[in-house]
Design a protein around this motif. Sequence first.
Motif, PDB file in Angstrom:
ATOM      1  N   ARG A 130       0.829  -1.205   0.000  1.00  0.00           N
ATOM      2  CA  ARG A 130       0.000   0.000   0.000  1.00  0.00           C
ATOM      3  C   ARG A 130       0.864   1.255   0.000  1.00  0.00           C
ATOM      4  NH1 ARG A 130      -2.609  -3.155   3.929  1.00  0.00           N
ATOM      5  NH2 ARG A 130      -1.809  -1.825   5.600  1.00  0.00           N
ATOM      6  N   ALA A 155       0.753   4.623  -2.591  1.00  0.00           N
ATOM      7  CA  ALA A 155       0.233   5.837  -1.964  1.00  0.00           C
ATOM      8  C   ALA A 155       0.995   7.064  -2.444  1.00  0.00           C
ATOM      9  CB  ALA A 155       0.339   5.720  -0.441  1.00  0.00           C
ATOM     10  N   GLN A 164       2.194  12.239   0.863  1.00  0.00           N
ATOM     11  CA  GLN A 164       1.636  12.572   2.175  1.00  0.00           C
ATOM     12  C   GLN A 164       1.083  11.333   2.875  1.00  0.00           C
ATOM     13  OE1 GLN A 164      -1.302  15.660   2.091  1.00  0.00           O
ATOM     14  NE2 GLN A 164      -1.601  15.681   4.295  1.00  0.00           N
ATOM     15  N   GLU A 165       0.341  10.519   2.144  1.00  0.00           N
ATOM     16  CA  GLU A 165      -0.211   9.301   2.738  1.00  0.00           C
ATOM     17  C   GLU A 165       0.903   8.344   3.127  1.00  0.00           C
ATOM     18  OE1 GLU A 165      -3.217   5.568   1.635  1.00  0.00           O
ATOM     19  OE2 GLU A 165      -2.912   7.218   0.209  1.00  0.00           O
ATOM     20  N   ALA A 166       1.948   8.246   2.305  1.00  0.00           N
ATOM     21  CA  ALA A 166       3.074   7.358   2.616  1.00  0.00           C
ATOM     22  C   ALA A 166       3.762   7.809   3.904  1.00  0.00           C
ATOM     23  CB  ALA A 166       4.063   7.332   1.455  1.00  0.00           C
ATOM     24  N   GLN A 212       2.374   9.453   6.341  1.00  0.00           N
ATOM     25  CA  GLN A 212       1.458   9.129   7.444  1.00  0.00           C
ATOM     26  C   GLN A 212       1.530   7.649   7.796  1.00  0.00           C
ATOM     27  OE1 GLN A 212      -2.288  10.533   5.918  1.00  0.00           O
ATOM     28  NE2 GLN A 212      -1.973  12.628   6.658  1.00  0.00           N
ATOM     29  N   MET A 213       1.705   6.802   6.789  1.00  0.00           N
ATOM     30  CA  MET A 213       1.834   5.370   7.051  1.00  0.00           C
ATOM     31  C   MET A 213       3.086   5.075   7.871  1.00  0.00           C
ATOM     32  SD  MET A 213       0.681   3.573   3.463  1.00  0.00           S
ATOM     33  CE  MET A 213       0.982   1.921   4.165  1.00  0.00           C
ATOM     34  N   HIS A 233       2.401   6.229  11.454  1.00  0.00           N
ATOM     35  CA  HIS A 233       1.473   5.313  12.123  1.00  0.00           C
ATOM     36  C   HIS A 233       2.196   4.031  12.538  1.00  0.00           C
ATOM     37  CE1 HIS A 233      -2.278   3.303  13.109  1.00  0.00           C
ATOM     38  NE2 HIS A 233      -1.934   2.305  12.316  1.00  0.00           N
TER      39      HIS A 233
END
Length: 351
Positions: free
Chosen positions: A72, A76, A79-81, A83-84, A87
């Motif tokens: 994933r 991505a 920005q999403e990467a 955040q991953m 997390h």
Amino acid sequence: MTNPELMPIGAFAKLAGLSASALRFYDDACLLHPEQVDPVTGYRLYSEAQLARASQLRQLREIGMPLAAIGRFFSAGPQEAAQMIDHHVAEVAAEAAGIQRAAATLKASLGEAAHLDLCTLSGPVLAAAIDQIAATTMHNVDIPVLNGVHLESNPDAISLTSTDRYRLATRTLVPNQPSAASWAGTLAADDLRAAASRLRRSPIVTLEANEQTLGLRMVDRTVAHCRLLTEAFPDYKLMVSSLPAVTQRVTVEKKGLLKALEQQAWERIGLRITSGQPSVLLGDRVLELDGNAFGPDLTVWFELTTLYPAIGHTLGNDLMLDLRGADQPATIRSADDGDFTTLAMPCLETS
């Protein structure tokens, strides 16, 4: 015909910092396919352009990200990467903290009979004090003790102290009965935070000290163990005793001051005394405060991230700020209840 600019798996593996077997595995897992497979020999061939993805893949595995999440990650956006990654790191940190607390409990159980009962306190009151004091800790890999809370027990009182080098906070609690012995140690703030929710549900808590932990025994007889840090806590008593004399004193309403600080996200806040009237400076704006001041005119600048939490965790609605000049620590305490005190360092004057 194979592309002569492509490299065999062994050469690519060496450049990527991976093993050839790992590359075969990632190919089968659909995470990093070779640029080309030789139709005759079946050899996997890679391009130099694939090194960036291979390097990211190696780093993601080094931080323990699962293969499914990595898939994933590569699909991505930036920005999403990011955040991953955050997390995943938060999950790993939480798991590590849980393991540390479990290990502390296990080690404490090895010598459970050899502990010193210090005193009993109200669980909800202790939890509230932890919330106040732990807000002044910080994670610093070079100075781990800054993520600690120094607890001192004497016959008449229990004191909790923390510092992040910009603030220093002290809270004093009166035990239900005089403390049985004098004791001091620095506790892992993360362990105290983890125990706070249980403390709120326990009317009484007993403090039990041993060589490696401080145990917090609830009314249901369960114990939350807080690790003792080995690094020496800063000599805050010497620092406090060495402070210059107070030259200005300001008394204001906490609610009004917090409201002023919340109006805009200024990085620096000025506290000004002019002819006995206190005010705050927010950029070009001057907001008068409901209060009074004594001493010569003065303007002291603070970082918002230093001043706001120092104000927000005080007790009661009336605050007293003792000032010592524009470059000396300010003492912030409740005007009618001085058992929670914070020192806040000012910053250089802003232009």
